[in-house]
Scaffold this motif. Structure first.
Motif, PDB file in Angstrom:
ATOM      1  N   LEU A 197       0.771  -1.231   0.213  1.00 29.17           N
ATOM      2  CA  LEU A 197       0.015   0.014   0.121  1.00 29.17           C
ATOM      3  C   LEU A 197       0.911   1.250   0.046  1.00 29.17           C
ATOM      4  CD1 LEU A 197      -2.589   1.167   0.131  1.00 29.17           C
ATOM      5  CD2 LEU A 197      -2.629   1.310   2.745  1.00 29.17           C
ATOM      6  N   PRO A 198       0.962   1.925  -1.079  1.00 31.82           N
ATOM      7  CA  PRO A 198       1.989   3.081  -0.995  1.00 31.82           C
ATOM      8  C   PRO A 198       1.660   4.326  -0.011  1.00 31.82           C
ATOM      9  CG  PRO A 198       0.872   2.664  -3.555  1.00 31.82           C
ATOM     10  CD  PRO A 198       0.070   1.939  -2.217  1.00 31.82           C
ATOM     11  N   ARG A 199       2.797   4.614   0.230  1.00 28.98           N
ATOM     12  CA  ARG A 199       2.825   5.731   1.388  1.00 28.98           C
ATOM     13  C   ARG A 199       1.921   6.816   0.976  1.00 28.98           C
ATOM     14  NH1 ARG A 199       9.067   6.583   2.726  1.00 28.98           N
ATOM     15  NH2 ARG A 199       9.066   6.080   0.534  1.00 28.98           N
ATOM     16  N   ALA A 200       1.949   7.349  -0.347  1.00 30.20           N
ATOM     17  CA  ALA A 200       1.076   8.348  -0.716  1.00 30.20           C
ATOM     18  C   ALA A 200      -0.399   8.089  -0.646  1.00 30.20           C
ATOM     19  CB  ALA A 200       1.295   8.758  -2.156  1.00 30.20           C
ATOM     20  N   LYS A 201      -0.735   6.711  -0.436  1.00 28.50           N
ATOM     21  CA  LYS A 201      -2.252   6.356  -0.162  1.00 28.50           C
ATOM     22  C   LYS A 201      -2.358   5.859   1.343  1.00 28.50           C
ATOM     23  CE  LYS A 201      -3.174   5.108  -4.752  1.00 28.50           C
ATOM     24  NZ  LYS A 201      -3.563   4.099  -5.873  1.00 28.50           N
ATOM     25  N   GLY A 202      -1.534   6.266   2.225  1.00 31.35           N
ATOM     26  CA  GLY A 202      -1.815   5.921   3.635  1.00 31.35           C
ATOM     27  C   GLY A 202      -1.024   4.644   4.206  1.00 31.35           C
ATOM     28  N   GLY A 203       0.007   4.120   3.246  1.00 31.85           N
ATOM     29  CA  GLY A 203       0.674   2.850   3.773  1.00 31.85           C
ATOM     30  C   GLY A 203       1.942   3.425   4.747  1.00 31.85           C
ATOM     31  N   HIS A 204       2.312   2.348   5.485  1.00 35.77           N
ATOM     32  CA  HIS A 204       3.383   2.580   6.319  1.00 35.77           C
ATOM     33  C   HIS A 204       4.537   1.772   5.988  1.00 35.77           C
ATOM     34  CE1 HIS A 204       1.294   5.494   8.521  1.00 35.77           C
ATOM     35  NE2 HIS A 204       0.309   4.818   8.376  1.00 35.77           N
ATOM     36  N   THR A 205       5.820   2.185   6.692  1.00 35.28           N
ATOM     37  CA  THR A 205       6.891   1.194   6.646  1.00 35.28           C
ATOM     38  C   THR A 205       6.989   0.192   7.589  1.00 35.28           C
ATOM     39  OG1 THR A 205       8.304   2.875   5.395  1.00 35.28           O
ATOM     40  CG2 THR A 205       9.591   1.335   6.011  1.00 35.28           C
ATOM     41  N   THR A 206       6.493  -1.006   7.283  1.00 33.22           N
ATOM     42  CA  THR A 206       5.954  -1.947   8.392  1.00 33.22           C
ATOM     43  C   THR A 206       6.579  -3.410   7.724  1.00 33.22           C
ATOM     44  OG1 THR A 206       3.781  -2.442   7.665  1.00 33.22           O
ATOM     45  CG2 THR A 206       4.167  -0.593   9.579  1.00 33.22           C
ATOM     46  N   PRO A 207       6.869  -4.517   8.395  1.00 29.61           N
ATOM     47  CA  PRO A 207       7.182  -5.558   7.939  1.00 29.61           C
ATOM     48  C   PRO A 207       5.817  -6.087   7.273  1.00 29.61           C
ATOM     49  CG  PRO A 207       7.861  -5.501  10.199  1.00 29.61           C
ATOM     50  CD  PRO A 207       7.280  -4.389   9.899  1.00 29.61           C
ATOM     51  N   ILE A 208       4.544  -5.815   7.501  1.00 31.60           N
ATOM     52  CA  ILE A 208       3.502  -6.190   6.927  1.00 31.60           C
ATOM     53  C   ILE A 208       3.219  -5.578   5.516  1.00 31.60           C
ATOM     54  CG2 ILE A 208       0.966  -6.671   7.066  1.00 31.60           C
ATOM     55  CD1 ILE A 208       2.640  -8.017   8.946  1.00 31.60           C
ATOM     56  N   ASN A 209       3.377  -4.358   5.459  1.00 34.91           N
ATOM     57  CA  ASN A 209       3.394  -3.765   4.283  1.00 34.91           C
ATOM     58  C   ASN A 209       4.423  -3.448   3.300  1.00 34.91           C
ATOM     59  OD1 ASN A 209       1.114  -1.901   2.707  1.00 34.91           O
ATOM     60  ND2 ASN A 209       2.861  -0.086   3.250  1.00 34.91           N
ATOM     61  N   CYS A 210       5.697  -4.122   3.375  1.00 30.00           N
ATOM     62  CA  CYS A 210       6.947  -3.905   2.718  1.00 30.00           C
ATOM     63  C   CYS A 210       7.268  -5.422   2.149  1.00 30.00           C
ATOM     64  CB  CYS A 210       8.107  -3.353   3.284  1.00 30.00           C
ATOM     65  SG  CYS A 210       7.592  -1.617   3.603  1.00 30.00           S
ATOM     66  N   VAL A 211       7.571  -5.474   0.807  1.00 29.77           N
ATOM     67  CA  VAL A 211       8.358  -6.590   0.301  1.00 29.77           C
ATOM     68  C   VAL A 211       9.472  -6.237  -0.424  1.00 29.77           C
ATOM     69  CG1 VAL A 211       5.996  -7.913   0.217  1.00 29.77           C
ATOM     70  CG2 VAL A 211       6.731  -6.423  -1.753  1.00 29.77           C
ATOM     71  N   CYS A 212      10.323  -7.371  -0.966  1.00 31.82           N
ATOM     72  CA  CYS A 212      11.489  -6.983  -1.615  1.00 31.82           C
ATOM     73  C   CYS A 212      10.840  -6.958  -3.106  1.00 31.82           C
ATOM     74  CB  CYS A 212      12.191  -8.224  -1.594  1.00 31.82           C
ATOM     75  SG  CYS A 212      13.644  -8.519  -2.534  1.00 31.82           S
ATOM     76  N   ALA A 213      11.460  -6.171  -3.831  1.00 34.10           N
ATOM     77  CA  ALA A 213      11.097  -5.892  -5.426  1.00 34.10           C
ATOM     78  C   ALA A 213      12.283  -5.646  -6.150  1.00 34.10           C
ATOM     79  CB  ALA A 213      10.203  -4.790  -5.460  1.00 34.10           C
ATOM     80  N   CYS A 214      12.286  -5.913  -7.360  1.00 33.09           N
ATOM     81  CA  CYS A 214      13.368  -5.610  -8.334  1.00 33.09           C
ATOM     82  C   CYS A 214      13.161  -4.088  -8.689  1.00 33.09           C
ATOM     83  CB  CYS A 214      13.238  -6.590  -9.475  1.00 33.09           C
ATOM     84  SG  CYS A 214      11.992  -6.626 -10.481  1.00 33.09           S
ATOM     85  N   ASN A 215      14.367  -3.548  -9.357  1.00 37.82           N
ATOM     86  CA  ASN A 215      14.341  -2.166  -9.687  1.00 37.82           C
ATOM     87  C   ASN A 215      12.989  -2.120 -10.884  1.00 37.82           C
ATOM     88  OD1 ASN A 215      16.246  -0.866  -8.287  1.00 37.82           O
ATOM     89  ND2 ASN A 215      17.866  -1.773  -9.595  1.00 37.82           N
ATOM     90  N   LEU A 216      12.897  -2.853 -11.781  1.00 38.15           N
ATOM     91  CA  LEU A 216      11.929  -2.734 -12.820  1.00 38.15           C
ATOM     92  C   LEU A 216      10.503  -2.975 -12.335  1.00 38.15           C
ATOM     93  CD1 LEU A 216      11.560  -2.479 -15.739  1.00 38.15           C
ATOM     94  CD2 LEU A 216      11.486  -4.980 -16.269  1.00 38.15           C
ATOM     95  N   CYS A 217      10.371  -3.805 -11.439  1.00 38.58           N
ATOM     96  CA  CYS A 217       8.927  -3.881 -10.760  1.00 38.58           C
ATOM     97  C   CYS A 217       8.383  -2.603  -9.790  1.00 38.58           C
ATOM     98  CB  CYS A 217       8.636  -5.182 -10.186  1.00 38.58           C
ATOM     99  SG  CYS A 217       8.397  -6.733 -11.284  1.00 38.58           S
ATOM    100  N   ASN A 218       9.574  -2.237  -9.014  1.00 37.16           N
ATOM    101  CA  ASN A 218       9.458  -1.037  -7.949  1.00 37.16           C
ATOM    102  C   ASN A 218       8.937   0.281  -8.976  1.00 37.16           C
ATOM    103  OD1 ASN A 218       9.462   0.440  -6.005  1.00 37.16           O
ATOM    104  ND2 ASN A 218      11.219  -0.446  -5.064  1.00 37.16           N
TER     105      ASN A 218
END
Length: 234
Positions: A197-218
């Motif tokens: 859930l992007p931070r612009a839409k109310g998401g936070h930097t937490t273990p539940i809301n963050c995953v590993c991603a490659c540069n292209l997908c990010n």
């Protein structure tokens, strides 16, 4: 007449061997010189700072994506791609739909978010540590504090105070190691952190809301939600 000294060292036998730094490629599992990897940029950049997979694996991955994109275009009827659709790059990320979310970390000891109460000023105190071990303090609202505690990013110190569990560097290392440096969206090698859930839409930097991603997908996901991003893979 001068004679050569027998105590002088030979040119090659006593020379110190040149040690080349090597790095393990996570794709082919081979140790290769650091020059076979791309340089880092930004804050973590350095003379010997490298990232990602080796250059040969990058070329193979790029060629594979191009072949898949060409095969997909051949299956479409003629004239199907027009206008902006024809300008879609060939290296679009290969997204994997319905990928299970990573398991949350163990629940830290302490009370849950229901005990939190704002102060008379209507704030919740939040404290933590920087990457260098220095303490910091800031103020937040009750809703944000409750989300951080609920999603295992902070613990309750008292009804008016929470403490963050991770520094920036430790949090990044935890997410990458938890996901085995594998992009959550395409399964390729990843070394960046993305918010479901992007931070612009109310998401936070937490273990539940963050995953590993490659540069292209990010970069492709940007500020879209997980549901909107996965729709494009259908």
């Amino acid at each position: 007449m001068l004679q050569e000294s027998h105590n002088q060292p030979t040119e090659q036998s006593d020379a110190e061997p040149v040690i080349h730094q090597v790095r393990l490629c996570p794709r082919c599992n081979l140790h290769k010189p650091v020059t076979h990897f791309m340089r880092r940029t930004g804050k973590r950049a350095g003379p010997d700072s490298r990232r990602g997979i080796c250059r040969s694996c990058r070329k193979k991955s790029k060629k594979l994506r191009q072949e898949e994109a060409a095969a997909k275009r051949d299956q479409l009827p003629s004239g199907h791609l027009t206008g902006s659709e024809a300008a879609v790059p060939e290296l679009a990320p290969r997204r994997i739909s319905k990928r299970p979310l990573p398991a949350p970390p163990p629940k830290p000891h302490g009370p849950d978010e229901s005990v939190l109460r704002p102060t008379r000023e209507g704030i919740i105190r939040m404290r933590g540590q920087t990457d260098k071990g220095k303490r910091w303090y800031q103020e937040t609202d009750l809703e944000t504090a409750a989300v951080l505690v609920r999603e295992f990013a902070a613990v309750v110190v008292n009804p008016h105070t929470i403490r963050r569990l991770y520094t920036n560097k430790n949090f990044r290392r935890y997410i990458l190691m938890r996901d085995h440096y594998t992009c959550h969206f395409c399964g390729e090698y990843g070394d960046t952190i993305d918010h479901l859930l992007p931070r612009a839409k109310g998401g936070h930097t937490t273990p539940i809301n963050c995953v590993c991603a490659c540069n292209l997908c990010n970069q492709s996901k940007a500020d879209r939600s997980l549901e909107d991003f996965m729709v494009d893979s259908d």
